[in-house]
Design a protein around this motif. Structure first.
Motif, mmCIF file in Angstrom:
data_model
loop_
_atom_site.group_PDB
_atom_site.id
_atom_site.type_symbol
_atom_site.label_atom_id
_atom_site.label_comp_id
_atom_site.label_asym_id
_atom_site.label_seq_id
_atom_site.Cartn_x
_atom_site.Cartn_y
_atom_site.Cartn_z
ATOM 1 N N ASN A 4 6.925 8.518 -35.544
ATOM 2 C CA ASN A 4 7.625 7.488 -34.794
ATOM 3 C C ASN A 4 8.051 6.339 -35.705
ATOM 4 O O ASN A 4 7.653 6.253 -36.868
ATOM 5 C CB ASN A 4 6.724 6.984 -33.663
ATOM 6 C CG ASN A 4 6.227 8.121 -32.786
ATOM 7 O OD1 ASN A 4 7.011 8.950 -32.328
ATOM 8 N ND2 ASN A 4 4.921 8.182 -32.575
ATOM 9 N N SER A 8 3.442 5.839 -36.558
ATOM 10 C CA SER A 8 2.459 6.653 -35.855
ATOM 11 C C SER A 8 2.976 8.082 -35.710
ATOM 12 O O SER A 8 4.182 8.340 -35.812
ATOM 13 C CB SER A 8 2.162 6.062 -34.475
ATOM 14 O OG SER A 8 3.322 6.090 -33.654
ATOM 15 N N THR A 10 2.969 11.444 -33.259
ATOM 16 C CA THR A 10 2.717 12.033 -31.954
ATOM 17 C C THR A 10 2.427 13.521 -32.131
ATOM 18 O O THR A 10 3.192 14.235 -32.791
ATOM 19 C CB THR A 10 3.923 11.844 -31.019
ATOM 20 O OG1 THR A 10 4.130 10.446 -30.804
ATOM 21 C CG2 THR A 10 3.677 12.518 -29.670
ATOM 22 N N TYR A 29 -9.143 13.060 -27.020
ATOM 23 C CA TYR A 29 -7.794 12.855 -27.563
ATOM 24 C C TYR A 29 -7.254 11.484 -27.140
ATOM 25 O O TYR A 29 -6.699 10.737 -27.955
ATOM 26 C CB TYR A 29 -6.847 13.935 -27.050
ATOM 27 C CG TYR A 29 -7.025 15.307 -27.637
ATOM 28 C CD1 TYR A 29 -6.876 15.534 -29.014
ATOM 29 C CD2 TYR A 29 -7.292 16.411 -26.827
ATOM 30 C CE1 TYR A 29 -7.008 16.815 -29.548
ATOM 31 C CE2 TYR A 29 -7.426 17.690 -27.348
ATOM 32 C CZ TYR A 29 -7.287 17.892 -28.710
ATOM 33 O OH TYR A 29 -7.420 19.150 -29.237
ATOM 34 N N SER A 30 -7.415 11.163 -25.860
ATOM 35 C CA SER A 30 -6.867 9.915 -25.345
ATOM 36 C C SER A 30 -7.522 8.690 -25.970
ATOM 37 O O SER A 30 -6.885 7.646 -26.131
ATOM 38 C CB SER A 30 -7.023 9.865 -23.823
ATOM 39 O OG SER A 30 -6.276 10.909 -23.200
ATOM 40 N N ARG A 33 -6.791 6.638 -30.116
ATOM 41 C CA ARG A 33 -5.998 5.467 -30.504
ATOM 42 C C ARG A 33 -6.802 4.183 -30.420
ATOM 43 O O ARG A 33 -6.465 3.194 -31.075
ATOM 44 C CB ARG A 33 -4.743 5.376 -29.639
ATOM 45 C CG ARG A 33 -4.989 5.108 -28.174
ATOM 46 C CD ARG A 33 -3.689 5.212 -27.389
ATOM 47 N NE ARG A 33 -2.662 4.320 -27.934
ATOM 48 C CZ ARG A 33 -1.366 4.453 -27.667
ATOM 49 N NH1 ARG A 33 -0.949 5.444 -26.895
ATOM 50 N NH2 ARG A 33 -0.502 3.594 -28.164
ATOM 51 N N TYR A 34 -7.869 4.187 -29.624
ATOM 52 C CA TYR A 34 -8.711 3.000 -29.492
ATOM 53 C C TYR A 34 -9.818 2.969 -30.546
ATOM 54 O O TYR A 34 -10.131 1.907 -31.102
ATOM 55 C CB TYR A 34 -9.313 2.935 -28.091
ATOM 56 C CG TYR A 34 -8.276 3.045 -27.006
ATOM 57 C CD1 TYR A 34 -7.296 2.059 -26.847
ATOM 58 C CD2 TYR A 34 -8.243 4.134 -26.150
ATOM 59 C CE1 TYR A 34 -6.327 2.165 -25.865
ATOM 60 C CE2 TYR A 34 -7.271 4.248 -25.162
ATOM 61 C CZ TYR A 34 -6.314 3.263 -25.025
ATOM 62 O OH TYR A 34 -5.353 3.372 -24.060
ATOM 63 N N PRO A 37 -7.475 3.105 -34.497
ATOM 64 C CA PRO A 37 -6.082 2.641 -34.444
ATOM 65 C C PRO A 37 -5.374 2.718 -35.796
ATOM 66 O O PRO A 37 -4.153 2.909 -35.855
ATOM 67 C CB PRO A 37 -6.215 1.186 -33.961
ATOM 68 C CG PRO A 37 -7.615 0.789 -34.313
ATOM 69 C CD PRO A 37 -8.424 2.026 -34.146
ATOM 70 N N LYS A 40 -3.223 5.828 -36.692
ATOM 71 C CA LYS A 40 -1.923 5.957 -36.022
ATOM 72 C C LYS A 40 -1.674 7.361 -35.482
ATOM 73 O O LYS A 40 -0.570 7.910 -35.606
ATOM 74 C CB LYS A 40 -0.795 5.525 -36.962
ATOM 75 C CG LYS A 40 -0.856 4.041 -37.321
ATOM 76 C CD LYS A 40 0.375 3.596 -38.087
ATOM 77 C CE LYS A 40 0.345 2.081 -38.310
ATOM 78 N NZ LYS A 40 1.557 1.594 -39.009
ATOM 79 N N ARG A 42 -1.300 9.683 -32.227
ATOM 80 C CA ARG A 42 -0.912 9.525 -30.831
ATOM 81 C C ARG A 42 -0.876 10.885 -30.142
ATOM 82 O O ARG A 42 0.199 11.481 -29.964
ATOM 83 C CB ARG A 42 0.455 8.841 -30.733
ATOM 84 C CG ARG A 42 0.529 7.452 -31.353
ATOM 85 C CD ARG A 42 -0.281 6.444 -30.560
ATOM 86 N NE ARG A 42 -0.187 5.094 -31.124
ATOM 87 C CZ ARG A 42 -1.064 4.588 -31.962
ATOM 88 N NH1 ARG A 42 -2.113 5.313 -32.366
ATOM 89 N NH2 ARG A 42 -0.917 3.366 -32.435
ATOM 90 N N ARG A 44 -0.434 13.515 -27.440
ATOM 91 C CA ARG A 44 0.338 13.567 -26.200
ATOM 92 C C ARG A 44 -0.129 14.776 -25.413
ATOM 93 O O ARG A 44 -0.026 15.909 -25.886
ATOM 94 C CB ARG A 44 1.824 13.676 -26.533
ATOM 95 C CG ARG A 44 2.742 13.965 -25.355
ATOM 96 C CD ARG A 44 4.146 14.258 -25.859
ATOM 97 N NE ARG A 44 4.957 14.928 -24.847
ATOM 98 C CZ ARG A 44 5.952 15.761 -25.113
ATOM 99 N NH1 ARG A 44 6.251 16.052 -26.392
ATOM 100 N NH2 ARG A 44 6.637 16.317 -24.136
#
Length: 413
Positions: A4, A8, A10, A29-30, A33-34, A37, A40, A42, A44
């Motif tokens: 991106n 980052s 995806t 997976y979700s 990002r926390y 971070p 990078k 992401r 999906r």
């Protein structure tokens, strides 16, 4: 995969089987990002498959997948899926793992990868032929205390390792009225507690101390019959009153004596490993004790955030000191700010997801891989032969594992 504008990446994720473990993979997976971070990444959530309509709906409406199907081949054929999590029942692992490799999908698969060495080897060969990255659900190795234990051994802080004790004791089948799920049927599960729990313990030993070269084993089936549970209903935790009794076809308990390989970080060490699914009392008592000439350490999953370490005979205070997980251990600081605030089981899966995707992107190769699964399967299959023939059995070296070896360590005599 797509890079991106902000740098980052995806990554399209597919999921096969939306049970508890599939839900856990999805959350892992979700949460990447926390927790990470700076990487990078992401993920999906693109496509999930489950033959149960309610679970397919859950994948879309709760977990956040863009689409869902009944057939896992739909996930493997989806061009927007880059990686796939394989969380189906054990007897489908090899079939799906081979299919994922042939489809060119990098896969994160739960253990055991196959019902024994032969099926696991077939998956390993398919992955090698296709050139896909694999990662295995050996989640306990990612505990910060275990990562620290591996360091203590490698740096010689415990001296020459003399012996190891390990146990994987659970009570999920301690009640004789516990349902006869597919886990008790040899044609579906293969081995019983050997593949289900002992495989994890073998991986812990090999990851922290080094490859197991020889085993001799004993097994027993404590409850020879259980009430039948129709496929697709309930779980192996279910208790059934007055059900139709059917035979249990694999072992409830397994014990092993082991010798480590000459190139192990703990070369020359011996040990005892035990696993049971019918132990009354332990809920998830999964632990390892390591003894050396200059000290020792032990860890239990039920106290995930602690490692007990003894400095040996020269220590000012004899006995064990409780070392709490903290920022200097493994990935602890990614989840908690300081010692005393505990990590949990789900966090280990986030670490596992991170290591998997890092490997997929060609970055750090710190993930457990299909060669680790094959090595563990060889030990388990050797143990099964040993229990049947009452013999010592060898497990040959497997190249490309993440086992702790002598050339990586600084162990002193």
């Amino acid at each position: 995969m797509q890079t991106n504008e902000d740098g980052s990446i995806t990554i399209g994720v597919g999921l096969i089987s939306v049970g508890w473990m599939g839900q856990l993979h999805s959350r892992a997976y979700s949460n990447l990002r926390y927790a990470y971070p700076d990487l990078k990444l992401r993920p999906r959530l693109v496509h999930a498959a489950d033959p149960a309509p309610a679970r397919a709906t859950e994948a879309r409406e709760v977990l956040g997948y863009e689409r869902a199907s009944a057939d896992y081949q739909d996930v493997l054929n989806d061009p927007e899926v880059d990686v796939v999590s394989i969380c189906a029942p054990n007897f489908l692992h090899a079939e799906i793992g081979i299919a994922a490799a042939k489809a060119g999908k990098h896969f994160w698969i739960e253990k055991p990868v196959g019902r024994g060495e032969a099926e696991t080897r077939a998956v390993a060969e398919a992955a090698a032929e296709s050139g896909v990255v694999s990662s295995i659900g050996f989640n306990y190795r990612h505990a910060p205390a275990i990562e620290y234990l591996r360091e203590l051994v490698a740096e010689g802080k415990l001296g020459r390792i003399t012996n190891v004790r390990g146990q994987m004791f659970a009570d999920y089948s301690a009640d004789p009225r516990g349902a006869l799920s597919w886990r008790f049927v040899r044609g579906l599960a293969g081995t019983g507690v050997l593949g289900d729990l002992m495989g994890h313990l073998v991986d812990l030993v090999q990851y922290t101390l080094g490859p197991i070269a020889e085993v001799t084993a004993v097994t027993s089936t404590v409850y020879s019959e259980r009430p039948e549970l129709p496929m697709g209903t309930g779980t192996h935790f279910a208790v059934i009153e007055d059900g139709v009794m059917k035979p249990v076809e694999n072992e409830d308990y397994a014990g092993m004596l082991v010798r480590l390989a000459d190139d192990a970080a703990a070369a020359g060490a011996v040990g005892t490993l035990e696993a049971s699914r019918v132990a009354v009392g332990p809920r998830a008592s999964y632990g390892i004790e390591v003894y050396g000439t200059a000290g020792s350490a032990h860890w239990d999953f039920e106290r995930l955030n602690e490692l007990h370490v003894s400095g040996g005979l020269g220590a000012e205070y004899p006995g064990y000191a409780r070392v709490m997980a903290h920022a200097g251990m493994g990935d602890f600081s990614r989840f908690q700010p300081g010692a005393g605030t505990s990590m949990g089981y789900d966090d280990l899966k986030v670490i596992e997801a991170k290591k998997f995707l890092q490997a997929v992107l060609g970055r750090e190769q710190l993930n457990s891989n299909i060669q680790d699964a094959l090595s563990a399967a060889q030990v388990i299959t050797a143990a099964e032969r040993s229990a049947e023939g009452r013999t010592w059995e060898a497990s040959t070296a497997v190249a490309g594992t993440t086992a702790a070896t002598r050339h990586e360590s600084h162990t002193e005599s």
